[in-house]
Design an enzyme around this catalytic site. Structure first.
Site, short mmCIF file in Angstrom:
data_model
loop_
_atom_site.label_atom_id
_atom_site.label_comp_id
_atom_site.label_asym_id
_atom_site.label_seq_id
_atom_site.Cartn_x
_atom_site.Cartn_y
_atom_site.Cartn_z
N SER A 178 23.03 -52.81 25.67
CA SER A 178 23.73 -51.65 26.19
C SER A 178 22.88 -50.94 27.25
O SER A 178 22.58 -51.53 28.28
CB SER A 178 24.09 -50.71 25.03
OG SER A 178 25.04 -49.75 25.41
N ASP A 360 35.07 -55.93 23.53
CA ASP A 360 34.22 -54.76 23.79
C ASP A 360 34.94 -53.81 24.73
O ASP A 360 35.20 -54.14 25.89
CB ASP A 360 32.90 -55.21 24.39
CG ASP A 360 31.84 -54.13 24.40
OD1 ASP A 360 32.21 -52.94 24.33
OD2 ASP A 360 30.65 -54.47 24.49
N HIS A 393 31.10 -54.34 20.82
CA HIS A 393 29.80 -53.87 21.29
C HIS A 393 28.69 -54.02 20.25
O HIS A 393 27.56 -54.39 20.59
CB HIS A 393 29.93 -52.41 21.71
CG HIS A 393 28.91 -51.98 22.71
ND1 HIS A 393 28.97 -52.34 24.04
CD2 HIS A 393 27.81 -51.20 22.60
CE1 HIS A 393 27.95 -51.82 24.70
NE2 HIS A 393 27.23 -51.12 23.85
#
Length: 418
Positions: A178, A360, A393
């Site tokens: 991320s 995601d 995610h």
């Protein structure tokens, strides 16, 4: 909605957490335990009990922040640590190095890498539990928080990568998740780190945020664009916070709870089904991971970091932090608008692995494709893109099957470039 459920909502919204229905009998018990953070450090609490050697180091950045790093120099099978290839693991926003240690050893990337012959280094970003010191500033001073992810790319990564490089005498592999991918990409685009990095694996790569259209993400943009009045009659001017660019964002504090009250009251936002409405449906998490997550996360960050993300959402361009006026930008950058990070400038010979999820909703497939378009001139044999259709995610760092789906290929990629 009660405070404990709000705490869990906050955890999910800003660090890709879990379903608020967990605040039933199981969730309430865990939340009560999680309100006070554990006193033990990472080695004592998590790594050593699993049978791994663990070491702790301090690293000081050029701008005076004192960061903690943890090292797992070898797997449980032993062997010569001196000959092992170093790899650095960089977490995302509102998380810390515990990201890589939340599952059992056979499922957590840090342990998997150690057991596969790597010398594993885990970072904890500035402002998080184990990295809250500075050579002259205290965390109660707003000046301590006068940074965004720009500084993470410009100061923290060069400090930690440089420390590992000097300590081991070897170039290292890099893994980011991320925001840990965004900071690396930004640094690479400016020519930083590339002389000390062998290759980089980017899990759920975040660069562009144009197609992040989830209700939660859009609500966040609205919250930081004007005055927020909550149901408890508190008023928070997030646009003023953004203009100042200083201050701590503690999701467990008053700012965080008031902010979430506003977000959850917006049309189209279902705070009882945050998994689907923010990150997408993570396929492969379990309750033991939830227990660990609630015990150790979530971590503070700076207000400026969140505002910087929202600037990217609104502008569709990856730039340095916008100080909100031509004059302020001129002082900071010598130009009236913030400079852009040019992703095509990333050295074409730097081996990159991008692994992203079809489910995601934060790092959307279309946004990853925009990044891949920027990398279209990259050396063909140095760029690997993996789409995992069923993943969202969190699955990349907490999924029970991530070793088979992602980590085995990641290790093979590192092996090719060692």
């Amino acid at each position: 909605m009660g405070f404990r459920c709000w705490l869990l909502v906050i955890t999910f919204v800003l660090s890709m957490g879990f379903h608020c229905e967990l605040a039933g009998a199981h969730g309430r018990r865990q939340l009560l335990q999680s309100l006070e953070p554990p006193d033990d450090d990472v080695c004592t609490a998590v790594v050593s009990p699993q049978g791994y050697e663990c070491q702790e180091y301090e690293v000081k950045t050029q701008d005076g922040y004192i960061l903690t790093m943890h090292r797992i120099p070898q797997g449980r099978g032993g062997g010569s640590a001196g000959k092992r290839q170093p790899v650095l693991l960089q977490h995302g926003v509102l998380m810390d190095g515990m990201t890589w240690l939340l599952n059992p050893p056979q499922q957590s990337l840090a342990f998997v890498l150690a057991d596969n012959g790597f010398d594993v280094w885990i970072t904890h970003g500035r402002g998080t539990r184990w990295s809250r010191r500075h050579e002259s500033l205290d965390t109660s001073n707003p000046a301590y928080w006068a940074w965004s992810w720009d500084e993470l790319a410009s100061f923290d990564l060069p400090a930690t990568v440089g420390f590992v490089f000097r300590k081991t005498g070897r170039k290292l592999h890099y893994v980011g998740h991320s925001m840990g991918t965004l900071t690396a990409l930004s640094a690479f685009s400016e020519g930083k780190l590339v002389d000390k990095i062998k290759s980089a694996a980017l899990l759920t790569p975040v660069a562009y945020l144009t197609y992040m259209t989830t209700p939660i993400g859009r609500a966040a943009g609205s919250a930081f664009s004007g005055e927020v009045r909550t149901s408890s009659q508190h008023s928070l001017n997030f646009s003023m916070l953004g203009a100042l660019g200083v201050g701590e964002f503690d999701p467990k504090g008053a700012v965080g709870t008031n902010y979430l009250e506003f977000v959850c009251a917006m049309p189209g936002v279902n705070c009882y089904d945050l998994m689907a409405s923010f990150t997408g449906p993570n396929c492969c998490l379990n309750y033991s991971t939830v227990d660990m997550y609630l015990k150790y996360e979530l971590q503070p960050t700076s207000v400026r970091t969140l505002v910087h993300f929202l600037q990217t959402i609104r502008s569709g361009v990856i730039t340095k932090y916008d100080y909100g006026s031509s004059m302020a930008n001129m002082v900071a950058y010598g130009q009236s608008s913030p400079p852009e990070y040019h992703m095509p400038n990333i050295p074409h010979h730097l081996p990159l692995l991008l692994s992203y999820g079809g489910g995601d909703m934060l790092s959307d497939v279309k946004d990853v494709q925009l990044l891949l378009k920027d990398l279209r001139n990259h050396d063909a044999d140095e760029l690997v893109a993996q789409l995992v259709k069923e993943y969202a995610h969190l699955d990349f760092v907490m999924g029970v099957n991530a070793k088979q789906v992602v980590y085995d290929g990641l290790i093979a990629f590192f092996g090719k470039h060692s």
